[in-house]
Design a protein around this motif. Structure first.
Motif, PDB file in Angstrom:
ATOM      1  N   LEU A  33     -30.632 -51.348   6.607  1.00  0.00           N
ATOM      2  CA  LEU A  33     -29.917 -51.981   5.502  1.00  0.00           C
ATOM      3  C   LEU A  33     -28.475 -51.491   5.437  1.00  0.00           C
ATOM      4  N   SER A  34     -28.271 -50.206   5.678  1.00  0.00           N
ATOM      5  CA  SER A  34     -26.910 -49.678   5.709  1.00  0.00           C
ATOM      6  C   SER A  34     -26.095 -50.337   6.818  1.00  0.00           C
ATOM      7  N   ASP A  35     -26.695 -50.495   7.986  1.00  0.00           N
ATOM      8  CA  ASP A  35     -26.013 -51.170   9.093  1.00  0.00           C
ATOM      9  C   ASP A  35     -25.703 -52.615   8.730  1.00  0.00           C
ATOM     10  N   PHE A  36     -26.642 -53.281   8.064  1.00  0.00           N
ATOM     11  CA  PHE A  36     -26.393 -54.657   7.630  1.00  0.00           C
ATOM     12  C   PHE A  36     -25.176 -54.731   6.718  1.00  0.00           C
ATOM     13  N   SER A  37     -25.042 -53.767   5.807  1.00  0.00           N
ATOM     14  CA  SER A  37     -23.974 -53.825   4.808  1.00  0.00           C
ATOM     15  C   SER A  37     -22.578 -53.676   5.404  1.00  0.00           C
ATOM     16  N   ARG A  38     -22.482 -53.313   6.669  1.00  0.00           N
ATOM     17  CA  ARG A  38     -21.180 -53.290   7.354  1.00  0.00           C
ATOM     18  C   ARG A  38     -20.649 -54.695   7.598  1.00  0.00           C
ATOM     19  N   CYS A  39     -21.548 -55.673   7.622  1.00  0.00           N
ATOM     20  CA  CYS A  39     -21.183 -57.073   7.873  1.00  0.00           C
ATOM     21  C   CYS A  39     -20.492 -57.242   9.220  1.00  0.00           C
ATOM     22  N   PRO A 130     -26.564 -46.641  -2.922  1.00  0.00           N
ATOM     23  CA  PRO A 130     -26.337 -45.474  -2.067  1.00  0.00           C
ATOM     24  C   PRO A 130     -26.396 -45.793  -0.578  1.00  0.00           C
ATOM     25  N   LEU A 131     -27.056 -46.887  -0.202  1.00  0.00           N
ATOM     26  CA  LEU A 131     -27.195 -47.250   1.212  1.00  0.00           C
ATOM     27  C   LEU A 131     -26.067 -48.151   1.699  1.00  0.00           C
ATOM     28  N   LEU A 132     -25.285 -48.713   0.779  1.00  0.00           N
ATOM     29  CA  LEU A 132     -24.277 -49.702   1.148  1.00  0.00           C
ATOM     30  C   LEU A 132     -22.990 -49.024   1.601  1.00  0.00           C
ATOM     31  N   VAL A 133     -22.497 -49.437   2.741  1.00  0.00           N
ATOM     32  CA  VAL A 133     -21.266 -48.872   3.297  1.00  0.00           C
ATOM     33  C   VAL A 133     -20.084 -49.191   2.388  1.00  0.00           C
ATOM     34  N   ASP A 134     -19.204 -48.206   2.163  1.00  0.00           N
ATOM     35  CA  ASP A 134     -17.981 -48.399   1.373  1.00  0.00           C
ATOM     36  C   ASP A 134     -18.310 -48.959  -0.010  1.00  0.00           C
ATOM     37  N   SER A 143     -20.305 -63.514 -11.578  1.00  0.00           N
ATOM     38  CA  SER A 143     -21.670 -63.009 -11.760  1.00  0.00           C
ATOM     39  C   SER A 143     -22.094 -62.061 -10.645  1.00  0.00           C
ATOM     40  N   ALA A 144     -21.249 -61.877  -9.640  1.00  0.00           N
ATOM     41  CA  ALA A 144     -21.618 -61.094  -8.458  1.00  0.00           C
ATOM     42  C   ALA A 144     -20.920 -59.742  -8.436  1.00  0.00           C
ATOM     43  N   LEU A 145     -21.419 -58.887  -7.566  1.00  0.00           N
ATOM     44  CA  LEU A 145     -20.701 -57.688  -7.162  1.00  0.00           C
ATOM     45  C   LEU A 145     -20.329 -57.874  -5.703  1.00  0.00           C
ATOM     46  N   SER A 146     -19.058 -57.696  -5.369  1.00  0.00           N
ATOM     47  CA  SER A 146     -18.598 -58.014  -4.017  1.00  0.00           C
ATOM     48  C   SER A 146     -17.675 -56.932  -3.478  1.00  0.00           C
ATOM     49  N   ARG A 147     -17.726 -56.773  -2.163  1.00  0.00           N
ATOM     50  CA  ARG A 147     -16.763 -55.948  -1.424  1.00  0.00           C
ATOM     51  C   ARG A 147     -16.071 -56.881  -0.439  1.00  0.00           C
ATOM     52  N   VAL A 148     -14.756 -56.966  -0.509  1.00  0.00           N
ATOM     53  CA  VAL A 148     -14.037 -57.985   0.249  1.00  0.00           C
ATOM     54  C   VAL A 148     -12.991 -57.351   1.164  1.00  0.00           C
ATOM     55  N   ASP A 149     -12.937 -57.836   2.403  1.00  0.00           N
ATOM     56  CA  ASP A 149     -11.894 -57.498   3.365  1.00  0.00           C
ATOM     57  C   ASP A 149     -11.230 -58.798   3.810  1.00  0.00           C
ATOM     58  N   PHE A 176      -6.306 -67.106   7.710  1.00  0.00           N
ATOM     59  CA  PHE A 176      -6.917 -65.846   7.295  1.00  0.00           C
ATOM     60  C   PHE A 176      -8.439 -65.977   7.317  1.00  0.00           C
ATOM     61  N   VAL A 177      -9.100 -64.835   7.394  1.00  0.00           N
ATOM     62  CA  VAL A 177     -10.556 -64.767   7.293  1.00  0.00           C
ATOM     63  C   VAL A 177     -10.901 -63.683   6.280  1.00  0.00           C
ATOM     64  N   GLU A 178     -11.803 -63.994   5.363  1.00  0.00           N
ATOM     65  CA  GLU A 178     -12.343 -62.982   4.465  1.00  0.00           C
ATOM     66  C   GLU A 178     -13.756 -62.622   4.902  1.00  0.00           C
ATOM     67  N   ARG A 179     -14.032 -61.344   4.805  1.00  0.00           N
ATOM     68  CA  ARG A 179     -15.374 -60.831   5.080  1.00  0.00           C
ATOM     69  C   ARG A 179     -15.893 -60.233   3.779  1.00  0.00           C
ATOM     70  N   VAL A 180     -17.048 -60.704   3.334  1.00  0.00           N
ATOM     71  CA  VAL A 180     -17.538 -60.348   2.005  1.00  0.00           C
ATOM     72  C   VAL A 180     -18.969 -59.835   2.069  1.00  0.00           C
ATOM     73  N   LEU A 181     -19.216 -58.728   1.378  1.00  0.00           N
ATOM     74  CA  LEU A 181     -20.576 -58.302   1.071  1.00  0.00           C
ATOM     75  C   LEU A 181     -20.784 -58.619  -0.398  1.00  0.00           C
ATOM     76  N   SER A 182     -21.803 -59.414  -0.721  1.00  0.00           N
ATOM     77  CA  SER A 182     -21.990 -59.883  -2.089  1.00  0.00           C
ATOM     78  C   SER A 182     -23.442 -59.730  -2.526  1.00  0.00           C
ATOM     79  N   ILE A 183     -23.621 -59.209  -3.745  1.00  0.00           N
ATOM     80  CA  ILE A 183     -24.937 -59.143  -4.366  1.00  0.00           C
ATOM     81  C   ILE A 183     -24.874 -60.040  -5.598  1.00  0.00           C
ATOM     82  N   ASP A 184     -25.698 -61.071  -5.634  1.00  0.00           N
ATOM     83  CA  ASP A 184     -25.526 -62.102  -6.644  1.00  0.00           C
ATOM     84  C   ASP A 184     -26.860 -62.740  -6.999  1.00  0.00           C
ATOM     85  N   LYS A 185     -26.836 -63.610  -7.982  1.00  0.00           N
ATOM     86  CA  LYS A 185     -28.019 -64.361  -8.397  1.00  0.00           C
ATOM     87  C   LYS A 185     -28.138 -65.607  -7.550  1.00  0.00           C
TER      88      LYS A 185
END
Length: 224
Positions: A33-39, A130-134, A143-149, A176-185
């Protein structure tokens, strides 16, 4: 940035670290799961050595990597794999895997992939953060929590920036390209409705060379 899908993480039950072929070690559910969160490609590479309980992720070989088997990321109804048994990570039940690719005139190329979980987004985040990178960069995004590059076409292929982001609900600018990790409904349709999604996405001017590096499970020219 476009946040389109929501709901995903119920049952990641992987076996612990164990020796396997060629002296490599199996990947634990938590490390997976931690590896997945690197996207990036690390998730698909890690699946080569992941040991999964029966009935959880059904994997297929795609070139040099493995990925959860789905019928077709381009077709409605072919994008989701429901797990026979949940894969449990830190108490969160991951119940399926979603993989979608599309191209829109107004937004460019869009790719979403990740897990569908039981529970509310905040509960899932509390257990898995705790398992999510960065994870310190996770921000409220409607409504989401996101990490965006973000990166500009022409930047070194592994370079991403954290400034100059388009923002929630705004299409990624051309070039441009955005890379997003998102936790949402999950959206109110299909297999992810009413659940929580833990998704990665690539959005905008997604090119074949970028796909080749970050999504080795896909044909790099899938959206040409």
């Amino acid at each position: 940035m476009i946040s389109m899908f929501r709901s995903l993480l119920p049952g990641l039950c992987l076996l612990g670290v164990a020796s396997i072929a060629q002296g490599q070690q199996a990947i634990s559910p938590e490390q997976l799961l931690s590896d997945f969160s690197r996207c990036d490609a690390q998730f698909f590479q890690s699946l080569n050595t992941a040991r999964l309980p029966a009935g959880t992720l059904d994997l297929a070989q795609y070139g040099t990597v493995k990925a959860p088997r789905i019928l077709n990321p381009l077709q409605e109804g072919g994008r989701y794999q429901a797990f026979e048994q949940p894969l449990v990570v830190n108490g969160v039940r991951l119940v399926g895997y979603y993989n979608e690719a599309m191209s829109l005139k107004s937004a460019g190329n869009l790719l979403f992939w990740g897990f569908v979980a039981e529970g509310e987004p905040r509960e899932v985040v509390a257990s898995l953060k705790p398992l999510l990178v960065d994870n310190a960069r996770l921000k409220d995004d409607r409504s989401a929590l996101s990490r965006v590059d973000i990166r500009r076409i022409g930047d070194p292929i592994l370079q991403w920036r954290t400034q100059g982001l388009a923002g929630g609900g705004v299409a990624t600018p051309f070039g441009f390209v955005e890379r997003v990790l998102s936790i949402d409904k999950g959206i109110e349709r299909g297999p992810i409705a009413g659940r929580t999604t833990l998704f990665c996405s690539l959005q905008g001017t997604v090119t074949a060379p970028l796909l080749q590096v970050y999504r080795p499970d896909l044909n790099a020219h899938l959206l040409d």
